[in-house]
Design a protein around this motif. Structure first.
Motif, PDB file in Angstrom:
ATOM      1  N   ALA A 131      -6.058  21.278 -11.333  1.00 31.27           N
ATOM      2  CA  ALA A 131      -5.338  21.998 -12.384  1.00 31.27           C
ATOM      3  C   ALA A 131      -3.840  21.773 -12.281  1.00 31.27           C
ATOM      4  CB  ALA A 131      -5.636  23.495 -12.279  1.00 31.27           C
ATOM      5  N   GLU A 132      -3.161  21.892 -13.404  1.00 32.94           N
ATOM      6  CA  GLU A 132      -1.705  21.826 -13.437  1.00 32.94           C
ATOM      7  C   GLU A 132      -1.135  23.085 -12.791  1.00 32.94           C
ATOM      8  OE1 GLU A 132       1.451  20.606 -16.844  1.00 32.94           O
ATOM      9  OE2 GLU A 132       0.160  22.301 -17.344  1.00 32.94           O
ATOM     10  N   TYR A 133      -0.161  22.902 -11.888  1.00 32.10           N
ATOM     11  CA  TYR A 133       0.447  24.047 -11.209  1.00 32.10           C
ATOM     12  C   TYR A 133       1.757  24.369 -11.900  1.00 32.10           C
ATOM     13  CZ  TYR A 133       1.571  27.139  -7.254  1.00 32.10           C
ATOM     14  OH  TYR A 133       1.844  28.225  -6.476  1.00 32.10           O
ATOM     15  N   VAL A 134       1.860  25.567 -12.455  1.00 29.65           N
ATOM     16  CA  VAL A 134       2.994  25.980 -13.277  1.00 29.65           C
ATOM     17  C   VAL A 134       3.778  27.057 -12.538  1.00 29.65           C
ATOM     18  CG1 VAL A 134       3.700  26.949 -15.489  1.00 29.65           C
ATOM     19  CG2 VAL A 134       1.687  25.453 -15.364  1.00 29.65           C
ATOM     20  N   ARG A 153       5.193  20.418  -9.046  1.00 32.62           N
ATOM     21  CA  ARG A 153       4.704  21.455  -9.936  1.00 32.62           C
ATOM     22  C   ARG A 153       5.335  21.247 -11.300  1.00 32.62           C
ATOM     23  NH1 ARG A 153       9.862  21.589  -7.894  1.00 32.62           N
ATOM     24  NH2 ARG A 153      11.056  23.402  -8.619  1.00 32.62           N
ATOM     25  N   ARG A 154       4.822  21.895 -12.301  1.00 34.37           N
ATOM     26  CA  ARG A 154       5.463  21.913 -13.609  1.00 34.37           C
ATOM     27  C   ARG A 154       6.413  23.090 -13.636  1.00 34.37           C
ATOM     28  NH1 ARG A 154       2.589  22.963 -19.544  1.00 34.37           N
ATOM     29  NH2 ARG A 154       4.545  23.215 -20.733  1.00 34.37           N
ATOM     30  N   ILE A 160       2.378  26.751 -22.707  1.00 33.56           N
ATOM     31  CA  ILE A 160       1.302  26.128 -21.948  1.00 33.56           C
ATOM     32  C   ILE A 160       0.056  26.181 -22.809  1.00 33.56           C
ATOM     33  CG2 ILE A 160      -0.133  26.306 -19.881  1.00 33.56           C
ATOM     34  CD1 ILE A 160       2.822  28.044 -19.239  1.00 33.56           C
ATOM     35  N   SER A 179      -4.732  24.646  -7.272  1.00 34.19           N
ATOM     36  CA  SER A 179      -4.436  23.513  -8.155  1.00 34.19           C
ATOM     37  C   SER A 179      -4.915  22.194  -7.546  1.00 34.19           C
ATOM     38  CB  SER A 179      -2.934  23.453  -8.452  1.00 34.19           C
ATOM     39  OG  SER A 179      -2.197  23.087  -7.301  1.00 34.19           O
ATOM     40  N   THR A 212      -7.857  24.761 -15.725  1.00 35.41           N
ATOM     41  CA  THR A 212      -6.964  23.667 -16.123  1.00 35.41           C
ATOM     42  C   THR A 212      -5.510  23.930 -15.755  1.00 35.41           C
ATOM     43  OG1 THR A 212      -6.727  24.649 -18.332  1.00 35.41           O
ATOM     44  CG2 THR A 212      -8.449  22.977 -18.032  1.00 35.41           C
ATOM     45  N   GLN A 213      -5.137  25.204 -15.598  1.00 30.12           N
ATOM     46  CA  GLN A 213      -3.773  25.555 -15.211  1.00 30.12           C
ATOM     47  C   GLN A 213      -3.789  26.739 -14.246  1.00 30.12           C
ATOM     48  OE1 GLN A 213      -4.174  25.074 -18.661  1.00 30.12           O
ATOM     49  NE2 GLN A 213      -2.740  23.452 -19.186  1.00 30.12           N
TER      50      GLN A 213
END
Length: 454
Positions: free
Chosen positions: A75-78, A89-90, A98, A70, A51-52
């Motif tokens: 998935a969320e890219y942090v 991206r986040r 997170i 991602s 998911t991340q």
């Protein structure tokens, strides 16, 4: 709810680790390498959905697989805030949290390795600290190096690194497990790391940033920084722009006539076979880079970025393994590959060869004659102890300093035999009688050959 399961993904060729943390069917990935199939397979084995994907920093020693992972998984890219990047991206800052299923990862700004570097503190559903992913900040018994962004930033980043490690030690419980990305042979480590695991309590006893005052730490860190691979100059640029999807397909086959043409044209034709086999017989003008844990570091360091590169191997599996290693540092374009019996690849041309010996043999001949001894270790290693009258040319400088190597009998050594095997192939010429010392330098010390230090 189950406790988070932390899986380590080793990339020994670069001295790095990535991590997959899974709980209740949800997974988070930290600092993935470019060949993401390993991560996807691991998530599949755990039946976990990614998911991340988290980055501790913009990497300088490898091309990240985070962006592609991602995209492939949704998935969320942090990524830490502060860097100008060429993709969505986040962007996270100190104190951000997170959430991933029952897991919580708190962002801690820990500058030093880079300006915007962060660490991620992993907590379970009850809020208890499980571990901390420290990237290039606090490593096992050392810290990340601070000079990769340029000499003008080194002093500032060294002081920031000291404060970051102190903050981690002050704010986290003593039993917190430390999960660094670097420090397992990576040149991103300021000094060699110790052991495969550590806790905050362990580091309080051994980490130089926690056992020294700030000025002593900074002075010692900067004084101890050695050269690092030249391909690092390209990694950050690629990671900021956004790496292209990975391609692990085999390069086109090359026949013996074309191999000879490429060598004669000055192109790099790299032989992946065992260094003893290479010494026993190889194509005239080819270069020996045994496929081992050190392969990608030294090939990336010595090879001219973007120039043609052809591989020779025992079989297609060896070529595929080398291909995987090379894409991790952004060498995507291979000119081709040849496999099989080296005598057949020579197409009638006489094979080159040279002798392989050990330090005992060198000690015996030093009693009767005076050959050139070429030491290709780094300067710091040479200063710590070397053979009398040895010529020190670090391996990464040898290509541009081969004229300093005289004709005649040349015994070439390093610390274990790997770097010297590359050096032997670089200097092998008809007017030189090359002898590869395939031995541990400790043996030279036991034999009393090492009489100079300092």
């Amino acid at each position: 709810m189950t406790a988070p399961d932390i899986a380590v993904i080793e990339t020994s060729g670069l001295g790095d680790r990535s991590y997959l943390v899974a709980a209740d069917g949800v997974a988070v990935v930290i600092d993935p390498q470019r060949d993401i199939d390993r991560v996807l397979d691991l998530a599949g084995e755990r039946r976990a959905r990614i998911t991340q994907v988290l980055e501790t920093h913009i990497h300088n020693d490898y091309v990240s697989g985070g962006l592609e992972l991602s995209r492939r998984t949704g998935a969320e890219y942090v990524v830490p805030a502060g860097d100008e990047l060429g993709y969505p991206r986040r962007a996270v800052r100190d104190g951000d949290v997170i959430e991933a299923g029952p897991m919580r990862l708190q962002v801690m700004h820990t500058p030093g390795h880079t300006h915007h570097h962060v660490s991620y503190v992993l907590r379970d559903a009850a809020g208890s600290v499980i571990g901390v992913f420290t990237g290039g900040s606090m490593l096992h018994g050392t810290t990340g190096r601070t000079d990769l962004l340029g000499a003008e930033h080194t002093a500032e980043l060294s002081r920031a690194q000291f404060r970051s490690v102190r903050r981690l030690a002050a704010e986290l419980p003593g039993d917190t497990e430390i999960y660094p990305t670097h420090g397992f042979g990576s040149f991103c480590s300021a000094t060699p790391a110790s052991g495969n695991s550590s806790t905050i309590a362990d580091e309080r006893q051994s980490n130089p940033a926690l056992t020294q005052d700030e000025q002593s730490y900074v002075d010692e860190l900067i004084a101890g920084l050695s050269d690092y691979p030249s391909h690092y100059a390209h990694m950050g640029v690629i990671n900021e722009a956004g790496p292209s999807p990975v391609d692990l397909s085999l390069p086109e086959p090359v026949d013996p006539v074309e191999l000879r043409r490429r060598i004669d044209a000055g192109e790099w034709v790299v032989d992946l076979r065992n260094r003893i086999a290479f010494a026993a017989g190889h194509l005239r003008g080819s270069l020996g880079f045994e496929l081992s844990d050190s392969f990608v570091t030294y090939l990336g360091w010595l090879h001219s970025w973007g120039s043609p590169l052809t591989l020779i191997g025992d079989g297609l599996d060896q070529i595929a393994d080398a291909r995987r290693e090379l894409v991790r540092i952004g060498i995507d374009e291979l000119s081709g590959a040849a496999v099989g019996d080296i005598r057949m690849l020579a197409a009638g041309d006489r094979l080159r060869s040279y002798r392989v010996a050990d330090f005992t043999a060198l000690a015996e001949i030093l009693d009767s004659r005076d050959p050139t001894v070429l030491d290709v270790r780094q300067r710091g290693e040479f200063r710590d102890g070397h053979l009398p009258h040895a010529v020190n040319i670090p391996l990464h400088e040898l290509s541009r300093r081969t004229e300093e190597v005289p004709a005649g009998e040349i015994w070439v050594h390093c610390a274990t035999g790997y770097r010297s095997s590359i050096a032997a192939s670089l200097i092998d010429q008809p007017d030189r009688e090359v002898v590869l010392v395939d031995d541990d330098f400790e043996q030279a010390e036991k034999l009393g050959l090492v009489t100079s230090a300092g």
